[in-house]
Write an enzyme that holds these catalytic residues in place. Structure first.
Site, PDB file in Angstrom:
ATOM      1  N   ALA A   1      86.356  42.605  76.854  1.00  0.00           N
ATOM      2  CA  ALA A   1      86.162  41.192  77.165  1.00  0.00           C
ATOM      3  C   ALA A   1      84.800  40.601  76.817  1.00  0.00           C
ATOM      4  O   ALA A   1      84.707  39.414  76.532  1.00  0.00           O
ATOM      5  CB  ALA A   1      86.442  40.957  78.657  1.00  0.00           C
TER       6      ALA A   1
ATOM      7  N   CYS B   1      87.508  42.091  63.992  1.00  0.00           N
ATOM      8  CA  CYS B   1      86.701  41.299  63.052  1.00  0.00           C
ATOM      9  C   CYS B   1      86.338  42.186  61.860  1.00  0.00           C
ATOM     10  O   CYS B   1      85.202  42.188  61.390  1.00  0.00           O
ATOM     11  CB  CYS B   1      85.465  40.724  63.732  1.00  0.00           C
ATOM     12  SG  CYS B   1      84.430  41.935  64.580  1.00  0.00           S
TER      13      CYS B   1
END
Length: 474
Positions: free
Chosen positions: A125, A246
C-alpha cells in the site's frame, strides 16, 4: 532532464523483442529520456471534481484529464515559489500528487461502478496513492486493509491516509504472502501493485536501471508469483483481483498472471480491460491485459491485469498465535454517550457503519466490516482514534476533524491565510478579536484542516507531528 540516462544494452534488446509492431525503439528511448508530466488526483472524500476545477482555474492551474481516471489530471502549475505539495489545497487533502499511470489499477478494479465492495485488500500500500484512491471510490464505507511490508514506509502511508480523511482502513505490516493462509476468501477485491524491477520508472528516476539485470528480473518474478497466489487465496469466489507493476518485462507481468492460471486452472478468469478507456487497443494484449510502454500515452511504463476468481480453492494451512486482542467493543450505552458528547462538543456525528472500541483510555472508531477479521490477523492500526477519555469527559483527536467533519459545523473557526500557514507549521494561532473555550474545528475557507483547543484568545495546535511542514508554504 534525463538525457544522460543509461539503458543497459541487454535491457534494450529485451524491450525490442517484446515491443508491439506499431511501436519503435527510437520513440521508446526518447520517451525514457523525457521528464514525466506532473499529475494529480482529486480526493473526492474532500471535494468534488467540478469544485476542484473551479479552484484550479482561480489559481491559474491548467488541467488535462487523464483518460483512465475520472478524478485524475495532468497539471501545469507555477511551482517556482510554492511546490504543489505545499499548497493549501494539498495540505487540506483535496488532492494527491500521483503519477497518471498508477491511477489505472484502481480504475480497473472499480471499472464496473455498479459493484459495491465491502472488503478490499491493498497488499502493497505505501505510500498510499492507490489506498486513498480506493477509499475515495468506496466512499469511506466497508473496510480497506492496507498492508505494507516495509515498516519504515507505514508512517508515510498513515500520514497520507490521515491527510486525505480516510477512516475505513486497517493497516498491517506483513510480507504479502501471509494473507492467503491467514485471511482466506475474506475480500471482495484485492489490489496487488507488486514490488518489481521498476523498468517503467526511468522517467522520474534516472538511476532506476543502474543495477538492472535479467537475473534480478527473474528473481523478482518468483516473489511476484508467490504474492499473486496469496492474493488469489485471500479473494472471495466471484471477487476481482487487479495485478499491476511499474515494469515492462513479460517475466514480471504476463508470466506471473499465466502462472496463476496454470496453478488454479478454470478458477482463474482473465477479464479484458479493452473498454477501460479510449485507445486501449494500443496496449491491450491477447489476454486482455494492458502492457503500456512509456511513449504510448506519455506516462510511466506500466502493466495492469484484472482477474476474476470463479470458484473456491483450498487455502494454505497456517498455525495462528495472536494473543489477546487489546480492544473491547464499547457497550451500546457508552457508544451512545460518546456520540452525543461528540455532537454536543463539535457538531460532528459518528457514521452508522462504524463502531466505538476502547483500549485503556483511548477511544477508536472501527469499520463494522473489519470485525470478522479482528481475531484472524494482527493489525498495526485500525480505523481512526477519535478521543482520549479522562475524568470529566473526552479529549477529541485530530482525525475527528479530517475524517468526520464536513466544515459546516457551528463549533468551528475559519483562519486567515497567515494563521493557517502558522497552523500547518505546528504553531498555536491567535485569531484577531476572537476568543472561546473548549475544542474547536479549524478551517481554511470551508476546508477543515485540524482540531484545536481554545486557551483564552489562543487556539492550541493539535496537528500531528507527521503533518507539520516547516517552510515554503502557500
Amino acid at each position: 532532464m534525463h538525457s544522460n540516462i543509461t539503458l543497459p544494452a541487454e535491457f534494450l534488446s529485451e524491450m525490442e523483442a517484446i515491443m508491439p509492431s506499431h511501436l519503435n525503439m527510437e520513440d521508446f528511448v526518447a520517451a525514457c529520456q523525457r521528464p514525466l508530466r506532473k499529475s494529480i488526483r482529486v480526493n473526492t472524500l474532500k471535494i468534488s471534481v467540478e469544485e476542484f476545477k473551479t479552484r484550479a482555474n482561480d489559481k491559474g492551474w491548467i488541467l488535462e484529464a487523464v483518460p483512465w481516471c475520472p478524478t485524475g489530471f495532468w497539471i501545469e502549475a507555477d511551482e517556482s515559489t510554492v511546490p504543489l505539495g505545499n499548497t493549501a489545497e494539498h495540505m487540506a487533502g483535496l488532492f494527491y500528487i500521483q503519477e497518471a499511470s498508477s491511477m489505472m489499477p484502481v480504475s480497473a478494479l472499480f471499472e464496473d461502478d455498479s459493484i459495491i465492495y465491502d472488503s478490499v485488500l491493498d497488499m502493497a500500500a505505501a505510500p498510499g496513492s492507490k489506498t486513498t484512491q480506493v477509499a475515495a471510490l468506496m466512499k469511506n464505507h466497508g473496510v480497506l486493509v492496507a498492508n505494507e511490508f516495509s515498516a519504515s514506509r507505514v508512517k508515510v502511508l498513515h500520514a497520507n491516509i490521515e491527510r486525505c480523511g480516510v477512516r475505513n482502513t486497517a493497516l498491517s505490516n506483513f510480507d504479502g504472502r501471509v494473507f492467503g493462509g491467514w485471511l482466506p476468501e475474506q475480500f471482495d477485491a484485492v489490489l496487488i501493485d507488486a514490488p518489481c524491477s521498476g523498468e517503467g520508472t526511468i522517467r522520474k528516476d534516472a538511476d532506476a536501471m543502474k543495477n538492472w539485470s535479467k537475473a534480478s528480473v527473474l528473481s523478482i518474478s518468483d516473489t511476484q508469483k508467490d504474492l499473486i497466489e496469496s492474493a488469489f487465496h485471500a479473494l472471495k469466489p466471484g471477487g476481482s483481483l487487479v495485478y499491476s507493476t511499474c515494469t515492462l518485462s513479460v517475466e514480471e507481468n504476463q508470466h506471473v498472471c499465466l502462472h496463476l492460471k496454470e496453478t488454479f486452472g478454470d478458477n482463474v478468469e482473465f477479464e479484458t480491460l479493452e473498454n477501460l478507456f479510449d485507445k486501449t487497443e494500443l496496449s491491450i494484449t491477447k489476454e486482455g491485459f494492458l502492457h503500456i510502454f512509456p511513449q504510448t500515452y506519455d506516462c510511466e511504463g506500466f502493466f495492469v491485469a484484472k482477474i476474476k476468481k470463479t470458484g473456491s480453492v483450498p487455502a494454505p494451512t497456517v498455525k495462528k498465535r495472536l494473543g489477546k486482542f487489546p480492544f473491547e467493543k464499547a457497550p451500546a450505552k457508552t457508544q451512545k454517550d460518546i456520540a452525543e458528547q461528540l455532537f454536543k462538543a463539535l457538531g460532528v456525528s459518528l457514521p452508522k457503519d462504524s463502531s466505538v472500541w476502547i483500549r485503556d483510555k483511548d477511544v477508536w472508531l472501527f469499520p463494522n466490516n473489519l470485525e470478522p477479521m479482528l481475531g484472524e490477523l494482527r493489525f498495526s492500526r485500525m480505523g481512526i482514534k477519535i478521543a482520549e477519555s479522562y475524568n470529566k469527559g473526552y479529549r477529541w483527536q485530530h482525525q475527528v476533524a479530517t475524517a468526520l467533519a464536513s466544515g459546516n459545523e457551528s463549533q468551528s473557526i475559519a483562519l486567515s491565510v497567515d494563521d493557517a500557514r502558522e497552523w500547518f507549521m505546528g504553531r498555536d494561532v491567535r485569531p484577531e478579536g476572537i476568543s472561546g473555550k473548549g475544542e474547536v474545528l479549524v478551517k481554511l475557507g470551508n476546508d477543515v484542516i485540524g482540531l484545536g483547543k481554545w486557551v483564552g484568545n489562543r487556539i492550541k495546535n493539535g496537528l500531528p507531528r507527521e503533518l507539520v511542514r516547516d517552510k515554503n508554504l502557500f
